[in-house]
Design an enzyme around this catalytic site. Structure first.
Site, PDB file in Angstrom:
ATOM      1  N   TRP A 155      36.219  37.459  42.299  1.00 16.50           N
ATOM      2  CA  TRP A 155      35.533  38.064  43.441  1.00 16.50           C
ATOM      3  C   TRP A 155      34.925  39.422  43.110  1.00 16.50           C
ATOM      4  O   TRP A 155      34.111  39.926  43.862  1.00 16.50           O
ATOM      5  CB  TRP A 155      36.508  38.209  44.619  1.00 16.50           C
ATOM      6  CG  TRP A 155      37.806  38.866  44.229  1.00 16.50           C
ATOM      7  CD1 TRP A 155      38.986  38.216  43.946  1.00 16.50           C
ATOM      8  CD2 TRP A 155      38.065  40.254  44.024  1.00 16.50           C
ATOM      9  NE1 TRP A 155      39.955  39.133  43.586  1.00 16.50           N
ATOM     10  CE2 TRP A 155      39.410  40.391  43.619  1.00 16.50           C
ATOM     11  CE3 TRP A 155      37.299  41.413  44.143  1.00 16.50           C
ATOM     12  CZ2 TRP A 155      40.003  41.617  43.330  1.00 16.50           C
ATOM     13  CZ3 TRP A 155      37.881  42.650  43.850  1.00 16.50           C
ATOM     14  CH2 TRP A 155      39.212  42.742  43.450  1.00 16.50           C
ATOM     15  N   LYS A 179      33.884  26.813  40.211  1.00 15.59           N
ATOM     16  CA  LYS A 179      34.701  27.147  41.386  1.00 15.59           C
ATOM     17  C   LYS A 179      34.725  28.671  41.520  1.00 15.59           C
ATOM     18  O   LYS A 179      35.444  29.359  40.801  1.00 15.59           O
ATOM     19  CB  LYS A 179      36.136  26.626  41.247  1.00 15.59           C
ATOM     20  CG  LYS A 179      36.882  26.682  42.558  1.00 15.59           C
ATOM     21  CD  LYS A 179      38.352  26.935  42.441  1.00 15.59           C
ATOM     22  CE  LYS A 179      38.710  28.325  42.075  1.00 15.59           C
ATOM     23  NZ  LYS A 179      38.296  29.391  43.024  1.00 15.59           N
ATOM     24  N   ALA A 181      35.439  32.381  43.458  1.00 16.54           N
ATOM     25  CA  ALA A 181      36.553  32.900  44.274  1.00 16.54           C
ATOM     26  C   ALA A 181      36.301  32.580  45.740  1.00 16.54           C
ATOM     27  O   ALA A 181      35.167  32.694  46.218  1.00 16.54           O
ATOM     28  CB  ALA A 181      36.661  34.408  44.085  1.00 16.54           C
ATOM     29  N   GLY A 232      39.559  36.422  35.211  1.00 17.87           N
ATOM     30  CA  GLY A 232      40.532  36.762  36.247  1.00 17.87           C
ATOM     31  C   GLY A 232      41.767  37.377  35.613  1.00 17.87           C
ATOM     32  O   GLY A 232      41.710  37.879  34.486  1.00 17.87           O
ATOM     33  N   GLU A 254      38.578  35.482  30.050  1.00 16.20           N
ATOM     34  CA  GLU A 254      38.299  36.918  30.136  1.00 16.20           C
ATOM     35  C   GLU A 254      39.299  37.460  31.143  1.00 16.20           C
ATOM     36  O   GLU A 254      39.135  37.272  32.346  1.00 16.20           O
ATOM     37  CB  GLU A 254      36.838  37.095  30.568  1.00 16.20           C
ATOM     38  CG  GLU A 254      36.272  38.447  30.213  1.00 16.20           C
ATOM     39  CD  GLU A 254      36.346  39.389  31.385  1.00 16.20           C
ATOM     40  OE1 GLU A 254      37.364  40.111  31.473  1.00 16.20           O
ATOM     41  OE2 GLU A 254      35.422  39.399  32.205  1.00 16.20           O
ATOM     42  N   CYS A 288      37.790  44.703  35.174  1.00 20.63           N
ATOM     43  CA  CYS A 288      38.750  44.539  34.068  1.00 20.63           C
ATOM     44  C   CYS A 288      38.536  45.607  33.009  1.00 20.63           C
ATOM     45  O   CYS A 288      39.437  45.871  32.218  1.00 20.63           O
ATOM     46  CB  CYS A 288      38.572  43.177  33.413  1.00 20.63           C
ATOM     47  SG  CYS A 288      38.623  41.849  34.586  1.00 20.63           S
ATOM     48  N   GLU A 385      47.898  46.991  35.116  1.00 20.31           N
ATOM     49  CA  GLU A 385      46.470  47.074  35.429  1.00 20.31           C
ATOM     50  C   GLU A 385      46.375  47.500  36.903  1.00 20.31           C
ATOM     51  O   GLU A 385      46.838  46.786  37.797  1.00 20.31           O
ATOM     52  CB  GLU A 385      45.814  45.704  35.220  1.00 20.31           C
ATOM     53  CG  GLU A 385      44.326  45.766  35.435  1.00 20.31           C
ATOM     54  CD  GLU A 385      43.617  44.439  35.158  1.00 20.31           C
ATOM     55  OE1 GLU A 385      44.225  43.375  35.370  1.00 20.31           O
ATOM     56  OE2 GLU A 385      42.448  44.487  34.743  1.00 20.31           O
TER      57      GLU A 385
END
Ligand code: SIN
Length: 482
Positions: A155, A179, A181, A232, A254, A288, A385
């Protein structure tokens, strides 16, 4: 202002084999800036996911036979249409995800740059002729599309993360079932609509919106899908890798990051502050590659903290559709609570709060930009994170020690450092255990570079001349009797 339902690119049903298909169930999509329902989107069933995969398989057989130039032209048309509709796509993105409109405009251009890039790379998927071990024999290597690709996207970049995966897949001749989010489906469906206008044949690009666990499990376990690409969290990535094991799929992942930003004693402090503002607060800290830990040499710590605090105080927080907003909300209340817990735990473990540290007075999922100091490497915050607008500042005194601390994480996606000493720049760049190192800049992403991580940040590379490798398989052709 936030109504997107009357836009021509607004679609709210899965797109399978060139058709918008009805679903038995729907799910509400929420605007994180106002906590209000934007609309509802169709939830594809597992049966519909299977159908999408079968259609993608049929489409693959003809798509792979098209010329590279033909695929290139279609991708180029897609790029042109996206840029022509940049404002509309950006509005959809801001309303469903929350990022400021100007940033959303930037994301649309960023996403489109991958489609433009891979429309060019489509024509450059070269093989090899290997010098032979025998006089009557020749060895050729050709690269072929891996087959039907399953793509699962996040997302935080509802447009660009799709473009970065779909463009190389389509360029080399793969078909895709995507697919996206469930909190940001409209950007994905708008892209599919423009793809259809660009001439992507039915079945080549399918979008199934709906339950992540069920649809994800189908994409991972279905033997027709030959490759799974995911962006994700590391924990979800590990589950997907396990689910893909039974059918031995090619995977690219990733995943999460824990990016250090190191400011050495010889750095230009003003420049470092400016760049770390970008790498920390981009997308409200929800990328990320966002700076997750800031290490500042003890000799410049006070100067850095003071200048950085002034910059953070100047950030304008608000609804992304309001002019001048620099920081939007977090994606939902749970995300905001998770970030607050990280801050509370750090303070409990001895960190001092310089700025922020609580939910924002705007309510919903807004969080105050936060700075923490007096941090130790063994605190939880050094390992997690954060995925929010929280800047933890550590101090250091020794080059090798800070490299060890920067590498002291299970992650290895992006890293940043600031120095004007060319010897140090080489040494540190080589010693950081990361897929990407950025020197004196808080921005490292573009369609031209190989984006990806090492360790538990994932496998595979997106973008650049390497970006098609993840969607091809190498075939050796042995020719004898020559
Ligand atoms: C990400 O957060 O995964 C993507 C960030 C980028 O492409 O720069």
């Amino acid at each position: 202002m936030s109504d997107i339902k009357n836009l021509s690119l607004f679609r709210d049903l899965p797109y399978i084999n060139g058709k918008w298909v009805d679903c038995a169930k729907t799910v509400d999509v929420i605007n994180p800036a106002s906590d209000s329902v934007i609309g509802s989107v169709g939830c594809a069933s597992v049966q519909q996911a299977k159908e999408a995969i079968l259609c993608a398989e049929q489409a693959f057989y003809s798509w792979r036979e098209t010329t590279a130039k033909n695929r290139s032209l279609i991708l180029r048309r897609w790029y042109d249409l996206i840029m022509k509709n940049q404002k509309q796509l950006a509005k959809i993105l801001t309303v469903e995800m929350g990022k400021p409109f100007d940033d959303a405009m930037g994301e649309i251009a960023y996403g489109a740059s991958f489609i433009e890039w891979f429309s060019e790379e489509a024509k450059r998927v070269y093989g090899d002729v290997i010098p032979s071990y025998a006089t009557n024999q020749r060895s050729l290597v050709i690269k072929q599309p891996v087959g039907v690709v399953g793509a699962i996207t996040p997302w935080n970049f509802p447009n660009a993360m799709i473009a970065r995966k779909i463009a190389p897949a389509l360029a080399v001749g793969c078909s895709v079932v995507l697919k996206p989010a469930i909190s940001t489906p409209y950007s994905a469906l708008a892209l599919a609509q423009l793809g259809e206008q660009a001439g992507i044949p039915a079945g080549v690009f399918n979008v199934i919106t709906g339950d992540a666990n069920k649809l994800g499990a189908e994409l991972c376990s279905n033997p027709i899908v030959r490759k799974l690409t995911f962006t994700g969290s590391t924990s979800v990535g590990k589950t997907l890798i396990k689910q893909c094991a039974d059918t031995v799929k090619k995977v690219s992942m990733e995943l999460g990051g824990n990016a250090p930003s190191i400011v050495f004693e010889d750095a230009d402090v003003d420049h470092a502050v400016q760049e770390i503002m970008i790498s920390k607060f981009r997308n409200s800290g929800q990328t990320c590659v966002c700076t997750n830990r800031i290490y500042v040499h003890e000799s410049i710590l006070d100067e850095f903290v003071s200048k950085f605090s002034d910059a953070v105080k100047g950030l304008k927080i608000g609804n992304g559709m309001e002019k001048g907003t620099q920081q939007g909300p977090l994606i939902n209340k749970k995300a905001m609570k998770d970030v607050h817990k990280i801050v509370k735990d750090a303070v409990k473990q001895g960190a001092s709060l310089v700025l922020g540290g609580k939910s924002h007075s705007l309510g919903h999922s807004f969080y105050e930009p936060t700075i923490l100091c007096d941090l130790k490497q063994d605190m939880d915050i050094a390992k997690q994170e954060i995925f929010g607008p929280v800047a933890p500042i550590f101090s250091f005194s020794d080059e090798q020690d800070v490299i060890n601390k920067a590498n002291d994480t299970e992650y290895g996606l992006a890293s940043y450092f600031y120095s004007r000493d060319i010897g140090k720049i080489w040494r540190v760049s080589e010693k950081l255990d990361y897929g990407m190192v950025s020197v004196n800049s808080g921005i490292l992403s573009s369609e031209t570079i190989p984006f990806g991580g090492v360790k538990q940040s994932g496998t595979g590379r997106e973008g650049s001349k390497y970006g098609t490798d993840d969607y091809t398989v190498i075939k050796h052709i042995n020719m004898s009797g020559i």
